[in-house]
Design a protein around this motif. Structure first.
Motif, PDB file in Angstrom:
ATOM      1  N   LEU A 148       0.801  -1.221   0.000  1.00 52.44           N
ATOM      2  CA  LEU A 148       0.000   0.000   0.000  1.00 52.44           C
ATOM      3  C   LEU A 148       0.836   1.274   0.000  1.00 52.44           C
ATOM      4  O   LEU A 148       0.288   2.372  -0.154  1.00 52.44           O
ATOM      5  CB  LEU A 148      -0.913   0.015   1.229  1.00 52.44           C
ATOM      6  N   ALA A 149       2.135   1.135   0.171  1.00 53.79           N
ATOM      7  CA  ALA A 149       2.997   2.311   0.313  1.00 53.79           C
ATOM      8  C   ALA A 149       2.959   3.228  -0.899  1.00 53.79           C
ATOM      9  O   ALA A 149       3.056   4.450  -0.771  1.00 53.79           O
ATOM     10  CB  ALA A 149       4.437   1.863   0.580  1.00 53.79           C
ATOM     11  N   GLY A 150       2.814   2.657  -2.083  1.00 57.12           N
ATOM     12  CA  GLY A 150       2.848   3.477  -3.294  1.00 57.12           C
ATOM     13  C   GLY A 150       1.567   4.250  -3.547  1.00 57.12           C
ATOM     14  O   GLY A 150       1.494   5.470  -3.398  1.00 57.12           O
ATOM     15  N   THR A 165      -9.065  -3.283  -0.273  1.00 51.58           N
ATOM     16  CA  THR A 165      -8.393  -2.155   0.382  1.00 51.58           C
ATOM     17  C   THR A 165      -9.090  -1.828   1.699  1.00 51.58           C
ATOM     18  O   THR A 165      -8.439  -1.555   2.715  1.00 51.58           O
ATOM     19  CB  THR A 165      -8.394  -0.920  -0.532  1.00 51.58           C
ATOM     20  N   ALA A 166     -10.429  -1.875   1.693  1.00 54.31           N
ATOM     21  CA  ALA A 166     -11.171  -1.644   2.939  1.00 54.31           C
ATOM     22  C   ALA A 166     -10.837  -2.715   3.968  1.00 54.31           C
ATOM     23  O   ALA A 166     -10.648  -2.421   5.159  1.00 54.31           O
ATOM     24  CB  ALA A 166     -12.668  -1.634   2.654  1.00 54.31           C
ATOM     25  N   ASP A 167     -10.750  -3.966   3.527  1.00 50.01           N
ATOM     26  CA  ASP A 167     -10.371  -5.049   4.440  1.00 50.01           C
ATOM     27  C   ASP A 167      -8.963  -4.832   4.985  1.00 50.01           C
ATOM     28  O   ASP A 167      -8.682  -5.129   6.154  1.00 50.01           O
ATOM     29  CB  ASP A 167     -10.442  -6.393   3.717  1.00 50.01           C
ATOM     30  N   ALA A 168      -8.067  -4.323   4.135  1.00 54.64           N
ATOM     31  CA  ALA A 168      -6.697  -4.073   4.573  1.00 54.64           C
ATOM     32  C   ALA A 168      -6.649  -2.965   5.623  1.00 54.64           C
ATOM     33  O   ALA A 168      -5.853  -3.031   6.562  1.00 54.64           O
ATOM     34  CB  ALA A 168      -5.827  -3.701   3.374  1.00 54.64           C
ATOM     35  N   VAL A 169      -7.499  -1.957   5.472  1.00 58.07           N
ATOM     36  CA  VAL A 169      -7.568  -0.888   6.462  1.00 58.07           C
ATOM     37  C   VAL A 169      -7.953  -1.455   7.824  1.00 58.07           C
ATOM     38  O   VAL A 169      -7.347  -1.135   8.854  1.00 58.07           O
ATOM     39  CB  VAL A 169      -8.577   0.195   6.028  1.00 58.07           C
ATOM     40  N   VAL A 170      -8.964  -2.318   7.843  1.00 59.73           N
ATOM     41  CA  VAL A 170      -9.396  -2.936   9.096  1.00 59.73           C
ATOM     42  C   VAL A 170      -8.261  -3.764   9.694  1.00 59.73           C
ATOM     43  O   VAL A 170      -7.988  -3.697  10.899  1.00 59.73           O
ATOM     44  CB  VAL A 170     -10.634  -3.819   8.865  1.00 59.73           C
ATOM     45  N   PRO A 208      -4.264   4.236   3.217  1.00 60.84           N
ATOM     46  CA  PRO A 208      -5.359   3.615   2.467  1.00 60.84           C
ATOM     47  C   PRO A 208      -6.729   4.133   2.908  1.00 60.84           C
ATOM     48  O   PRO A 208      -7.659   4.174   2.107  1.00 60.84           O
ATOM     49  CB  PRO A 208      -5.201   2.125   2.773  1.00 60.84           C
ATOM     50  N   LEU A 209      -6.861   4.551   4.162  1.00 64.96           N
ATOM     51  CA  LEU A 209      -8.132   5.107   4.620  1.00 64.96           C
ATOM     52  C   LEU A 209      -8.446   6.392   3.868  1.00 64.96           C
ATOM     53  O   LEU A 209      -9.589   6.596   3.407  1.00 64.96           O
ATOM     54  CB  LEU A 209      -8.071   5.383   6.119  1.00 64.96           C
ATOM     55  N   GLU A 210      -7.460   7.258   3.726  1.00 67.06           N
ATOM     56  CA  GLU A 210      -7.684   8.508   2.997  1.00 67.06           C
ATOM     57  C   GLU A 210      -8.014   8.244   1.538  1.00 67.06           C
ATOM     58  O   GLU A 210      -8.835   8.937   0.935  1.00 67.06           O
ATOM     59  CB  GLU A 210      -6.442   9.406   3.104  1.00 67.06           C
ATOM     60  N   TRP A 211      -7.371   7.238   0.961  1.00 67.53           N
ATOM     61  CA  TRP A 211      -7.684   6.901  -0.438  1.00 67.53           C
ATOM     62  C   TRP A 211      -9.135   6.446  -0.556  1.00 67.53           C
ATOM     63  O   TRP A 211      -9.834   6.829  -1.501  1.00 67.53           O
ATOM     64  CB  TRP A 211      -6.735   5.794  -0.931  1.00 67.53           C
ATOM     65  N   LEU A 212      -9.593   5.631   0.383  1.00 61.12           N
ATOM     66  CA  LEU A 212     -10.984   5.176   0.358  1.00 61.12           C
ATOM     67  C   LEU A 212     -11.935   6.352   0.502  1.00 61.12           C
ATOM     68  O   LEU A 212     -12.962   6.423  -0.189  1.00 61.12           O
ATOM     69  CB  LEU A 212     -11.230   4.175   1.492  1.00 61.12           C
TER      70      LEU A 212
END
Length: 414
Positions: A266-268, A292-297, A311-315
């Motif tokens: 997710l760094a990029g 991505t949502a699952d990864a945030v959790v 990733p939260l901001e991207w969502l």
């Protein structure tokens, strides 16, 4: 885990297409009928492959934000359960008993158990569901999507979440060979010294028993290793491991390594990708909103909300159209991401996720927010004799005639 539901639909659709191709020379395939959506079910799309799944996520997400779901929505979910305790993806006629041909699965059952356990008042259904999950455990300690198949990281992880949600200790739920869910889960962890994907989780070993990194399985595996479910809470902030840490493959270490892998991926861009569908004109990978949502959790559960910030901001900036297109399960995943990071789900990048989720199904019975606002209004109105009442009295006195006065009535759907 959303990938699993999509895969099931694709496989079924492929079977239909193959059958149609066999008779293509003699008949033209009829258009698909408009699906009949049962009363009480969330979403407007065909529920054949995800009815129980999306209903469970919707109800669990509502409970997470203090919404009391409609009774008929809860009753619909309970009615999908077979006498065995397992849940299928969907039963069109719940009045008919399940048969040997009814395909119950671990993912639908574990999701339903988590939702019904959180809601309360459904002890019998929850107990039967847990019993079915225990009875379908593989000898290696894990679970497959359907009973009898090889264990996989996603199914094993969501069952761990269901067991933990009901007060069971996943590490003590063992097969006849004495293997626990955690024993199975760590076998899907990619070794740190692997050429690619060290620290990630694989969905399953390939035919050569090699483990290929899978972001969806990794997000699930992190939660499984932590003993957390779909609506996971944020973990304690801590130092982010820069790389995969070698050592005994404990569930906690596997979870930390999985989170480190997700950090790197997710760094990029701040989001995960999914490969293009076969035959698609655009051959570039596309953003994967659900995973991505699952990864945030997963990241928040493993290392606190700050770890999932990017990733939260991207969502927040990009996920609203995706959720609107995909319905209740998608909104629920975003609600889980907001919950795990302490984000207001009523203002998720400008979208009120709670209101949007509620609008996909029967109106909720009540919400904590509605109750709080009612109390605030009562305080402002002086218990019914505040400013508005005084204004009305003076108005009546000034005109010298009776008027019809009605109190303010709320019509806000949260």
């Amino acid at each position: 885990m959303t990938l699993r539901r999509s895969a099931a639909a694709v496989l079924a659709a492929s079977a239909v297409l193959c059958a149609s191709a066999a008779t293509a020379t003699t008949a033209v395939a009829a258009p698909s009928p408009t699906p009949v959506i049962p009363s009480g079910l969330y979403g407007e799309k065909d529920p054949t492959y995800d009815g129980v799944w999306r209903q469970s996520l919707a109800l669990l997400a509502q409970d997470t934000v203090g919404v009391e779901p409609a009774a008929k929505a809860v009753n619909w979910l309970v009615g999908q359960q077979c006498d065995s305790g397992g849940f299928p993806s969907f039963r069109a006629d719940a009045a008919e008993p399940c048969t040997s041909k009814t395909m119950t699965d671990s993912n639908a059952t574990a999701a339903a158990v988590q939702a019904l356990s959180a809601l309360g008042g459904q002890d019998a259904a929850v107990k039967k569901g847990v019993s079915w999950l225990k009875s379908s455990q593989n000898q290696d300690g894990g679970w497959s999507y359907n009973p009898g198949g090889a264990s996989d990281a996603n199914s094993t992880s969501i069952v761990i979440g269901a067991l933990a949600a009901t007060g069971e200790k996943p590490g003590e739920v063992t097969s006849q060979q004495g293997r626990s869910a955690y024993d199975a889960l760590v076998t899907f962890a990619v070794p740190c010294d692997a050429k690619t994907g060290g620290g990630a989780f694989a969905y399953q070993p390939d035919k050569d028993k090699k483990l290929a990194p899978n972001a969806d399985a990794t997000a699930a595996g992190v939660l499984g290793g932590l003993g957390q479910g779909l609506g996971a809470e944020a973990g304690k902030p801590g130092d982010k491991p820069a790389k995969c840490a070698k050592g005994k493959p404990t569930p906690e270490r596997a979870a930390a390594n999985g989170a480190a892998y997700l950090d790197g991926v997710l760094a990029g861009t701040g989001h995960l990708d999914t490969p293009p569908m076969p035959g698609a004109e655009d051959t570039k990978p596309q953003p994967d909103f659900g995973n991505t949502a699952d990864a945030v959790v997963a990241l928040a559960a493993q290392g606190g909300a700050e770890r999932a910030a990017k990733p939260l901001e991207w969502l927040k900036k990009n996920a609203a159209p995706w959720a609107k297109e995909n319905g209740p399960a998608a909104y629920a995943q975003l609600v889980f991401a907001a919950h795990a990071t302490g984000t207001d789900p009523a203002d998720f990048g400008g979208t009120d996720l709670v209101k949007a989720l509620n609008a996909t199904g029967p109106a909720p019975e009540a919400t904590d927010r509605a109750a709080d606002e009612k109390k605030d209004d009562e305080k402002e109105d002086g218990g019914g004799f505040g400013t508005w009442w005084i204004v009305a009295v003076f108005f009546v006195a000034s005109v010298g005639a009776g008027i019809l006065f009605s109190g303010r009535k709320k019509n806000q759907q949260l």
